[in-house]
Design an enzyme around this catalytic site. Structure first.
Site, PDB file in Angstrom:
ATOM      1  NE  ARG A   1      29.907  16.473   4.617  1.00  0.00           N
ATOM      2  CZ  ARG A   1      30.043  17.079   3.433  1.00  0.00           C
ATOM      3  NH1 ARG A   1      29.108  16.913   2.508  1.00  0.00           N
ATOM      4  NH2 ARG A   1      31.109  17.833   3.174  1.00  0.00           N
TER       5      ARG A   1
ATOM      6  CG  ASP B   1      33.036  22.052  -6.343  1.00  0.00           C
ATOM      7  OD1 ASP B   1      32.899  22.252  -7.562  1.00  0.00           O
ATOM      8  OD2 ASP B   1      32.119  22.224  -5.523  1.00  0.00           O
TER       9      ASP B   1
ATOM     10  CG  ASP C   1      23.068  31.511   6.195  1.00  0.00           C
ATOM     11  OD1 ASP C   1      23.492  30.408   5.792  1.00  0.00           O
ATOM     12  OD2 ASP C   1      21.857  31.782   6.275  1.00  0.00           O
ATOM     13  N   GLY C   2      26.630  30.160   6.026  1.00  0.00           N
ATOM     14  CA  GLY C   2      27.276  29.023   6.668  1.00  0.00           C
ATOM     15  C   GLY C   2      26.326  28.031   7.299  1.00  0.00           C
TER      16      GLY C   2
ATOM     17  CG  ASP D   1      30.138  17.788  -1.233  1.00  0.00           C
ATOM     18  OD1 ASP D   1      30.122  17.650  -0.001  1.00  0.00           O
ATOM     19  OD2 ASP D   1      31.035  18.382  -1.831  1.00  0.00           O
TER      20      ASP D   1
ATOM     21  NE  ARG E   1      35.849  18.544  -1.337  1.00  0.00           N
ATOM     22  CZ  ARG E   1      34.587  18.537  -0.882  1.00  0.00           C
ATOM     23  NH1 ARG E   1      33.646  19.162  -1.556  1.00  0.00           N
ATOM     24  NH2 ARG E   1      34.279  17.945   0.247  1.00  0.00           N
TER      25      ARG E   1
END
Length: 659
Positions: free
Chosen positions: A232, A322, A174-175, A332, A239
């Site tokens: 961020r 990634d 859902d983001g 991440d 990447r």
């Protein structure tokens, strides 16, 4: 599709608000007038979207994006955004000061409800090898590039929002992100920076009254949680997986990148990376040689980064391609963990049943990921040249960084044969005595050099400190308690007696999990006749054995008789690389618990403590904690920081699992 040449002159757009400024407005701004918006000094120059192919389709829903590196997106607003915490240090990189942080619409902008003029929200397209297998198109499923800001020093910083809504890469998600994961990433990003480990930065953590459904442990007990967004900041978020969008069909998974055959875009990406992040190499080399040297530098930075993780006991948890930065920084933060008691097989990710990303495997996994990057570049850069770089350079750079830092951690200022064995035996002793990784290194700095008047006394005190970090008998038994029920284990043992090959038939993570449970049972059984006194005696003997070798090595460091100066230099050296305070899981969890109950002050307090990780006394750092961003006074903050100064992690926290 929009194409622009990387070498076009930059077009900068200064942030404006609704109306054109008059000369009076401009004068007021120069004088800090009240009419100037606190964020009006931001200067966007979104080079990545000009230099790299951009998907301009606004087609809703998840889809494959071919022939593009970014897709234009629009953040999805949340209800009643509110600031949980803000990092003034990180925000200052974009020229945002306290006036901006305290502005009425600050939370609106950093939640994505309002878009800063000059920014261009976009999502990045990338692929990745996840847990060793190529997964095809992944991309920014919950993260949005807002743009690149040029600060007063002329530095370029990319700004992102994570958790700001759906993108073409959201797949079935859902983001959104939730409060617990956002607090962890926000705090760890800043913690790593202040430890001196290359990392992305986190500017803000904004939560809301919007809710999303999450099943935290994947056990069917889903609940509604607060939708939360963090900002961020990094030079770039490109990447290894950014270059895997060109990968042909993978033999194992049958998946391919969305831009197979677009070698022209691969070269554009390489030129963009070389020009903007490795300009010194572009200036010195040309053509293919420049690409090879850029790969070499990426290899060196990655090796150095992996060594720093190992030296600080940091475990990333999801080192997929990634999640590997093209500029050698940590990116991440998900199920990360700072190791408590030393265990080379430490797995911080509760979903990593096979232990692929365990602490001890991180250096080799980073090397494996570099080999995948070499494959991704091979249509432009000969793979035999990049693979040769990995083979010749990676281990050498890693070992140099690792040994250099480890020598500092134990106070050695010269290199001698046998240092590696001494360090390996130190870690083995930690393992055998269940000692705390961070606190043991910190305790070593209290030992005076042999020959000093206080040497014997300091040795005794240091040994007492080290032993206090080790698990006592009750704690040890608790950590060895199997997670499987007695009946399950009995059934497994019975099957294994009848068919020893059964364990190998299970394969992968299941076999590792069962093996671990059986090993716990064996160790627990071996403690039946152990007493607390005998355990301490055993620990003491093991530590004295290592200390004898350590003291012998320290004697070679004594060059003159100025012991006071030498001891001071040694202590300063060790305390500059051995933190007193790291973001342990239970500290992050306490911040989460407080925040979920409406108290955001603890997040800001812990952030301030993380800014001074090498200070001896954590309470000293907390005494200077500025008021949180909601304006509460320092006196109103809860006095819960005291629990973080304990010698070792509380027993209940050793069982915390992050997925």
């Amino acid at each position: 599709m929009i194409w622009r040449n990387i070498f076009l002159p930059a077009k900068r757009s200064t942030l404006s608000f609704c109306k054109r400024m008059s000369s009076v407005d401009t004068a007021k701004m120069a004088q800090g007038g009240s009419d100037a918006h606190p964020l009006s000094g931001l200067e966007f120059d979104n080079l990545a979207l000009r230099a790299l192919p951009l998907d301009t389709s606004r087609e809703p829903g998840s889809r494959e994006v071919s022939g593009a590196c970014f897709s234009l997106v629009t953040p999805t607003p949340v209800k009643a955004p509110k600031v949980v915490a803000a990092s003034r240090d990180a925000l200052s990189l974009m020229n945002i000061d306290d006036r901006g942080i305290k502005s009425d619409d600050f939370a609106e902008y950093f939640a994505g409800n309002k878009v800063l003029n000059g920014s261009q929200p976009a999502a990045h397209c990338y692929c990745g090898h996840q847990f060793g297998y190529f997964s095809g198109q992944l991309g920014d499923g919950a993260t949005m590039y807002l743009g690149e800001i040029i600060n007063k020093k002329g530095e370029r910083w990319e700004l992102q929002l994570k958790g700001a809504g759906l993108t073409p890469y959201s797949r079935t998600a859902d983001g959104r992100k939730v409060l617990r994961s956002s607090i962890r990433e926000f705090l760890c990003s800043e913690a790593m920076h202040h430890l001196g480990i290359p990392t992305t930065r986190a500017g803000t953590c904004i939560t809301s009254d919007s809710r999303v459904l999450r099943d935290m442990f994947y056990n069917g007990n889903a609940k509604n949680e607060r939708s939360t967004i963090i900002s961020r900041i990094a030079r770039t978020f490109l990447r290894f997986g950014s270059f895997e969008i060109f990968k042909p069909v993978d033999i194992q998974t049958g998946r391919a990148g969305p831009s197979v055959g677009r070698d022209d875009i691969l070269k554009t990406m390489l030129d963009y990376t070389l020009t903007n992040f490795y300009p010194e190499i572009k200036e010195k080399y040309s053509d293919e040689e420049a690409y090879v040297e850029m790969f070499r530098e990426i290899c060196h930075r990655t090796a150095s980064l992996a060594a720093k993780w190992q030296c600080f006991g940091f475990c990333h948890g999801v080192l997929n391609t990634d999640n590997m930065s093209i500029v050698g920084i940590t990116i991440d933060y998900g199920p990360f963990g700072f190791m408590e008691r030393f265990n080379p097989g430490y797995i911080c990710n509760g979903s990593d049943d096979g232990g692929r990303y365990s602490y001890k495997k991180q250096p080799s996994i980073c090397r494996w990921n570099l080999e995948r990057l070499a494959e991704a570049w091979q249509k432009v850069v000969p793979i035999e040249k990049t693979e040769a770089v990995v083979k010749s350079d990676y281990d050498a750079v890693y070992n140099k960084e690792y040994m250099g830092t480890m020598r500092k951690k134990i106070g050695l200022q010269s290199e001698r044969e046998g240092d590696s064995s001494l360090i390996e035996e130190l870690l083995a002793t930690m393992r055998r005595t269940n000692a705390d990784f961070t606190n043991t290194f910190r305790a070593l700095s209290t030992l005076q050099l042999p020959g000093s008047p206080e040497f014997e006394q300091s040795k005794s005190k240091m040994l007492t400190k080290v032993l206090s970090t080790c698990l006592n008998l009750d704690e040890l038994k608790a950590t060895l308690k199997p997670q499987m029920s007695g009946n399950q284990l009995q059934s497994l043992v019975a099957m294994l007696r009848q068919n020893p090959a059964f364990l190998n038939m299970l394969g992968g993570g299941r076999m590792n999990a069962i093996t671990s449970e059986l090993q716990k049972l064996e160790k627990l059984d071996a403690l039946k006749d152990t007493t607390e006194e005998s355990l301490i005696e055993e620990y003491t003997a093991k530590w004295n054995q290592w200390l004898d070798a350590y003291v012998t090595r320290l004697e070679k460091e004594v060059l003159d008789k100025d012991f006071d100066a030498m001891n001071m230099n040694r202590t300063e050296l060790m305390n500059s690389v051995n933190p007193h305070f790291v973001l342990r899981n239970h500290i992050a969890q306490n911040c989460i618990d407080e925040a979920e109950n409406g108290n955001f002050a603890e997040v800001q307090r812990v952030l301030e403590l993380l800014k001074s990780p090498f200070k001896d006394c954590v309470s000293e750092a907390s005494n200077t904690t500025p008021a949180p961003v909601d304006g509460a006074s320092a006196a109103e903050l809860p006095a819960s920081h005291g629990q973080y100064t304990a010698v070792k992690t509380p027993l209940w926290a050793l069982g915390l699992v992050v997925t």
